[in-house]
Design a protein around this motif. Structure first.
Motif, mmCIF file in Angstrom:
data_model
loop_
_atom_site.group_PDB
_atom_site.id
_atom_site.type_symbol
_atom_site.label_atom_id
_atom_site.label_comp_id
_atom_site.label_asym_id
_atom_site.label_seq_id
_atom_site.Cartn_x
_atom_site.Cartn_y
_atom_site.Cartn_z
ATOM 1 N N ASP A 1 -31.737 46.193 -23.438
ATOM 2 C CA ASP A 1 -30.769 45.369 -22.718
ATOM 3 C C ASP A 1 -31.502 44.713 -21.559
ATOM 4 N N LEU A 2 -31.689 43.402 -21.625
ATOM 5 C CA LEU A 2 -32.469 42.665 -20.621
ATOM 6 C C LEU A 2 -31.780 42.690 -19.260
ATOM 7 N N ALA A 3 -30.513 42.646 -19.201
ATOM 8 C CA ALA A 3 -29.809 42.650 -17.922
ATOM 9 C C ALA A 3 -30.042 43.963 -17.214
ATOM 10 N N SER A 4 -29.961 45.051 -17.930
ATOM 11 C CA SER A 4 -30.156 46.345 -17.304
ATOM 12 C C SER A 4 -31.620 46.537 -16.925
ATOM 13 N N TYR A 5 -32.537 46.039 -17.782
ATOM 14 C CA TYR A 5 -33.976 46.144 -17.487
ATOM 15 C C TYR A 5 -34.320 45.308 -16.268
ATOM 16 N N SER A 6 -33.705 44.131 -16.167
ATOM 17 C CA SER A 6 -33.938 43.235 -15.035
ATOM 18 C C SER A 6 -33.436 43.877 -13.754
ATOM 19 N N SER A 7 -32.287 44.494 -13.775
ATOM 20 C CA SER A 7 -31.763 45.130 -12.564
ATOM 21 C C SER A 7 -32.612 46.333 -12.184
ATOM 22 N N THR A 8 -33.167 47.042 -13.168
ATOM 23 C CA THR A 8 -34.051 48.176 -12.886
ATOM 24 C C THR A 8 -35.332 47.684 -12.218
ATOM 25 N N GLU B 1 -35.697 44.889 -10.571
ATOM 26 C CA GLU B 1 -35.356 44.381 -9.231
ATOM 27 C C GLU B 1 -35.181 45.531 -8.259
#
Length: 151
Positions: A9-16, A18
């Motif tokens: 999940d790119l959104a969750s990976y991106s928030s991690t 960040e």
């Protein structure tokens, strides 16, 4: 590989990512603040070192200029020494030549006394011959004595 099969999940990976970046940024800012005094002191010391080095460079440039001036003075003194040496040699040579010339033309007092006041004897004849020799040398430029060379 999770990215290739679509399970990530790119959104969750991106928030991690960040969140990790924010944490790292906070840590870096904390480290910087903790060492800000040391960095300020280091900067001050570097500025002081630069000032000392600039002063030393100025001193060395002055020393180099002084050495260049001294080198010129030494060369000038060497030239003067050579000139004086040549002049001294020339004067000594002239003195030797003049001494020889004067010995051949000057009438010593004892010679004049023997001729003027002495009796006519062998010494008188010898003195007259010597006077004749001096006279010939002065007026003819040569000696009547065959053993002597002309000057």
């Amino acid at each position: 590989s999770a990215l290739a099969d679509g399970s990530l999940d790119l959104a969750s990976y991106s928030s991690t990512v960040e969140a990790e970046l924010a944490t790292l940024e906070s840590e870096c800012i904390g480290i910087y603040r903790a060492n800000a005094g040391n960095l300020s002191q280091l900067r001050t010391e570097m500025d002081e070192c630069d000032a000392v080095l600039a002063s030393l460079q100025e001193l060395l440039l002055g020393f180099q200029a002084d050495l260049a001036g001294l080198s010129g003075d030494i060369k000038s003194l060497q030239d003067q020494s050579r000139t004086l040496s040549v002049q001294l040699k020339n004067r000594r040579d002239a003195e030797l030549g003049l001494r020889g010339f004067l010995e051949r033309i000057v009438v010593p007092p004892q010679l004049a006394d023997t001729i003027c006041t002495g009796g006519v004897d062998d010494k008188f004849v010898q003195c007259v011959r010597e006077l004749e020799e001096k006279y010939s040398y002065v007026h003819l430029g040569k000696s009547t004595d065959p053993t002597e060379l002309e000057l």
